[in-house]
Design a protein around this motif. Structure first.
Motif, PDB file in Angstrom:
ATOM      1  N   MET A 186       0.849  -1.195   0.000  1.00 55.86           N
ATOM      2  CA  MET A 186       0.000   0.000   0.000  1.00 55.86           C
ATOM      3  C   MET A 186       0.882   1.240   0.000  1.00 55.86           C
ATOM      4  O   MET A 186       1.926   1.287   0.633  1.00 55.86           O
ATOM      5  CB  MET A 186      -0.902  -0.012   1.230  1.00 55.86           C
ATOM      6  N   GLY A 187       0.424   2.273  -0.689  1.00 56.09           N
ATOM      7  CA  GLY A 187       1.163   3.523  -0.784  1.00 56.09           C
ATOM      8  C   GLY A 187       0.916   4.423   0.410  1.00 56.09           C
ATOM      9  O   GLY A 187       0.459   3.989   1.464  1.00 56.09           O
ATOM     10  N   LYS A 188       1.167   5.664   0.202  1.00 58.54           N
ATOM     11  CA  LYS A 188       1.017   6.659   1.275  1.00 58.54           C
ATOM     12  C   LYS A 188      -0.441   7.080   1.428  1.00 58.54           C
ATOM     13  O   LYS A 188      -1.228   6.998   0.499  1.00 58.54           O
ATOM     14  CB  LYS A 188       1.912   7.860   1.002  1.00 58.54           C
ATOM     15  N   VAL A 189      -0.765   7.530   2.631  1.00 54.12           N
ATOM     16  CA  VAL A 189      -2.110   8.041   2.929  1.00 54.12           C
ATOM     17  C   VAL A 189      -1.987   9.546   3.091  1.00 54.12           C
ATOM     18  O   VAL A 189      -1.261  10.046   3.959  1.00 54.12           O
ATOM     19  CB  VAL A 189      -2.686   7.408   4.213  1.00 54.12           C
ATOM     20  N   LEU A 190      -2.686  10.291   2.225  1.00 50.68           N
ATOM     21  CA  LEU A 190      -2.728  11.749   2.298  1.00 50.68           C
ATOM     22  C   LEU A 190      -4.078  12.151   2.863  1.00 50.68           C
ATOM     23  O   LEU A 190      -5.110  11.630   2.439  1.00 50.68           O
ATOM     24  CB  LEU A 190      -2.540  12.370   0.911  1.00 50.68           C
ATOM     25  N   GLY A 191      -4.078  13.062   3.800  1.00 45.10           N
ATOM     26  CA  GLY A 191      -5.325  13.552   4.370  1.00 45.10           C
ATOM     27  C   GLY A 191      -5.687  14.885   3.766  1.00 45.10           C
ATOM     28  O   GLY A 191      -4.831  15.629   3.289  1.00 45.10           O
ATOM     29  N   TYR A 192      -6.977  15.192   3.774  1.00 48.03           N
ATOM     30  CA  TYR A 192      -7.444  16.501   3.316  1.00 48.03           C
ATOM     31  C   TYR A 192      -8.454  17.043   4.313  1.00 48.03           C
ATOM     32  O   TYR A 192      -9.429  16.377   4.667  1.00 48.03           O
ATOM     33  CB  TYR A 192      -8.085  16.429   1.923  1.00 48.03           C
ATOM     34  N   ALA A 193      -8.202  18.267   4.772  1.00 51.64           N
ATOM     35  CA  ALA A 193      -9.090  18.952   5.714  1.00 51.64           C
ATOM     36  C   ALA A 193      -9.460  20.307   5.126  1.00 51.64           C
ATOM     37  O   ALA A 193      -8.667  20.922   4.416  1.00 51.64           O
ATOM     38  CB  ALA A 193      -8.391  19.127   7.058  1.00 51.64           C
ATOM     39  N   ARG A 194     -10.676  20.776   5.428  1.00 58.53           N
ATOM     40  CA  ARG A 194     -11.119  22.074   4.924  1.00 58.53           C
ATOM     41  C   ARG A 194     -12.079  22.713   5.906  1.00 58.53           C
ATOM     42  O   ARG A 194     -12.914  22.037   6.496  1.00 58.53           O
ATOM     43  CB  ARG A 194     -11.832  21.903   3.574  1.00 58.53           C
ATOM     44  N   VAL A 195     -11.941  24.018   6.076  1.00 57.18           N
ATOM     45  CA  VAL A 195     -12.940  24.834   6.753  1.00 57.18           C
ATOM     46  C   VAL A 195     -13.307  25.965   5.800  1.00 57.18           C
ATOM     47  O   VAL A 195     -12.521  26.324   4.925  1.00 57.18           O
ATOM     48  CB  VAL A 195     -12.446  25.393   8.113  1.00 57.18           C
ATOM     49  N   SER A 196     -14.484  26.521   5.984  1.00 61.33           N
ATOM     50  CA  SER A 196     -14.961  27.550   5.066  1.00 61.33           C
ATOM     51  C   SER A 196     -14.284  28.895   5.292  1.00 61.33           C
ATOM     52  O   SER A 196     -13.998  29.609   4.339  1.00 61.33           O
ATOM     53  CB  SER A 196     -16.476  27.718   5.196  1.00 61.33           C
ATOM     54  N   THR A 197     -14.080  29.254   6.558  1.00 68.85           N
ATOM     55  CA  THR A 197     -13.468  30.548   6.859  1.00 68.85           C
ATOM     56  C   THR A 197     -12.493  30.405   8.008  1.00 68.85           C
ATOM     57  O   THR A 197     -12.567  29.462   8.794  1.00 68.85           O
ATOM     58  CB  THR A 197     -14.521  31.604   7.274  1.00 68.85           C
ATOM     59  N   SER A 198     -11.596  31.361   8.100  1.00 71.21           N
ATOM     60  CA  SER A 198     -10.664  31.359   9.231  1.00 71.21           C
ATOM     61  C   SER A 198     -11.272  32.101  10.420  1.00 71.21           C
ATOM     62  O   SER A 198     -10.670  32.175  11.479  1.00 71.21           O
ATOM     63  CB  SER A 198      -9.345  32.021   8.822  1.00 71.21           C
ATOM     64  N   ASP A 199     -12.475  32.618  10.251  1.00 69.83           N
ATOM     65  CA  ASP A 199     -13.167  33.361  11.298  1.00 69.83           C
ATOM     66  C   ASP A 199     -13.853  32.393  12.264  1.00 69.83           C
ATOM     67  O   ASP A 199     -15.003  32.018  12.074  1.00 69.83           O
ATOM     68  CB  ASP A 199     -14.194  34.303  10.662  1.00 69.83           C
ATOM     69  N   GLY A 200     -13.106  31.949  13.275  1.00 65.29           N
ATOM     70  CA  GLY A 200     -13.681  31.067  14.279  1.00 65.29           C
ATOM     71  C   GLY A 200     -13.636  29.591  13.918  1.00 65.29           C
ATOM     72  O   GLY A 200     -14.062  28.755  14.698  1.00 65.29           O
ATOM     73  N   GLN A 201     -13.153  29.252  12.730  1.00 66.72           N
ATOM     74  CA  GLN A 201     -13.044  27.852  12.346  1.00 66.72           C
ATOM     75  C   GLN A 201     -11.569  27.469  12.288  1.00 66.72           C
ATOM     76  O   GLN A 201     -10.722  28.282  11.967  1.00 66.72           O
ATOM     77  CB  GLN A 201     -13.697  27.613  10.985  1.00 66.72           C
ATOM     78  N   ASP A 202     -11.300  26.213  12.583  1.00 65.46           N
ATOM     79  CA  ASP A 202      -9.917  25.752  12.666  1.00 65.46           C
ATOM     80  C   ASP A 202      -9.837  24.324  12.148  1.00 65.46           C
ATOM     81  O   ASP A 202     -10.693  23.495  12.480  1.00 65.46           O
ATOM     82  CB  ASP A 202      -9.469  25.826  14.124  1.00 65.46           C
ATOM     83  N   VAL A 203      -8.819  24.030  11.348  1.00 64.49           N
ATOM     84  CA  VAL A 203      -8.664  22.686  10.794  1.00 64.49           C
ATOM     85  C   VAL A 203      -7.926  21.740  11.733  1.00 64.49           C
ATOM     86  O   VAL A 203      -7.772  20.564  11.424  1.00 64.49           O
ATOM     87  CB  VAL A 203      -7.932  22.714   9.425  1.00 64.49           C
ATOM     88  N   SER A 204      -7.483  22.225  12.879  1.00 63.48           N
ATOM     89  CA  SER A 204      -6.627  21.409  13.746  1.00 63.48           C
ATOM     90  C   SER A 204      -7.300  20.108  14.198  1.00 63.48           C
ATOM     91  O   SER A 204      -6.650  19.066  14.283  1.00 63.48           O
ATOM     92  CB  SER A 204      -6.131  22.203  14.947  1.00 63.48           C
ATOM     93  N   THR A 205      -8.589  20.141  14.499  1.00 64.12           N
ATOM     94  CA  THR A 205      -9.284  18.924  14.924  1.00 64.12           C
ATOM     95  C   THR A 205      -9.315  17.906  13.788  1.00 64.12           C
ATOM     96  O   THR A 205      -9.028  16.724  14.001  1.00 64.12           O
ATOM     97  CB  THR A 205     -10.722  19.251  15.380  1.00 64.12           C
ATOM     98  N   GLN A 206      -9.657  18.376  12.588  1.00 66.32           N
ATOM     99  CA  GLN A 206      -9.662  17.474  11.429  1.00 66.32           C
ATOM    100  C   GLN A 206      -8.265  16.920  11.174  1.00 66.32           C
ATOM    101  O   GLN A 206      -8.095  15.725  10.927  1.00 66.32           O
ATOM    102  CB  GLN A 206     -10.118  18.214  10.171  1.00 66.32           C
ATOM    103  N   LYS A 207      -7.284  17.801  11.247  1.00 69.48           N
ATOM    104  CA  LYS A 207      -5.901  17.405  10.977  1.00 69.48           C
ATOM    105  C   LYS A 207      -5.440  16.328  11.969  1.00 69.48           C
ATOM    106  O   LYS A 207      -4.851  15.319  11.577  1.00 69.48           O
ATOM    107  CB  LYS A 207      -5.005  18.644  11.048  1.00 69.48           C
TER     108      LYS A 207
END
Length: 184
Positions: free
Chosen positions: A1-22
């Motif tokens: 099996m190859g590498k696993v790449l993750g993708y996280a997205r939030v709509s705005t930086s105003d009060g949203q953070d990708v850290s939990t998804q990451k």
């Protein structure tokens, strides 16, 4: 099996953070997590998603926690899935669990359904936003976005003999904005 790449997205930086998804994607095995702060309504401007898709090789996995982190539109979600499969990789969505490698009609149907649900959800979000704006306008507390163009500056440049195109270029605004400013 190859590498696993993750993708996280939030709509705005105003009060949203990708850290939990990451963090969650890393726990699930992602060696790298690509993060965008952009609307899920379009693939445009999603540089990190593009980077992840370009890095995929045969046997790799692109993982997202939820379908709406990838896209809020059926066409966009299926476009992403096709690009993953064209690279010889697998698209994996954690919740609800979907593994798409292009060989299973059921997974494609699920992606189509999740894309439709995302589109409906986007419709309801925008409808609630419009109702909130209308209510705020009735109370007199919503005035719209403040103008970033100084009509006096536009008129001054016009009096100096510049045309609409030259004014627009100098002020880095659109020509339509120049005409609106001149009409006030």
């Amino acid at each position: 099996m190859g590498k696993v790449l993750g993708y996280a997205r939030v709509s705005t930086s105003d009060g949203q953070d990708v850290s939990t998804q990451k963090s969650r994607l890393t726990e699930l095995g992602a060696v790298v997590v690509f993060c965008d702060v952009a609307s899920g309504s379009s693939l445009a401007g999603r540089d990190q998603l593009d980077a992840a898709l370009r890095l995929l090789e045969a046997g790799d996995v692109l993982m997202a926690l939820h379908p709406d982190r990838l896209a809020r539109d059926t066409g966009d979600l299926l476009t992403i899935a096709r690009r993953v499969v064209e690279a010889g990789a697998i698209l994996q969505i954690h919740d609800p669990k979907v593994v798409f490698d292009g060989s299973d009609l059921t997974s494609e149907i699920l992606l189509t359904l999740f894309g439709l649900i995302g589109r409906v959800e986007k419709h309801f979000i925008l409808a609630r936003q419009r109702r909130g704006i209308e209510a705020a306008k009735l109370k007199g507390v919503y005035k719209g976005r403040p103008s970033t163009i100084d009509p006096a500056q536009v008129r001054e440049l016009r009096e100096q003999g510049l045309g609409a195109t030259a004014i627009a270029k100098r002020l880095k605004i659109g020509r339509a904005s120049v005409y609106r400013a001149l009409a006030t």
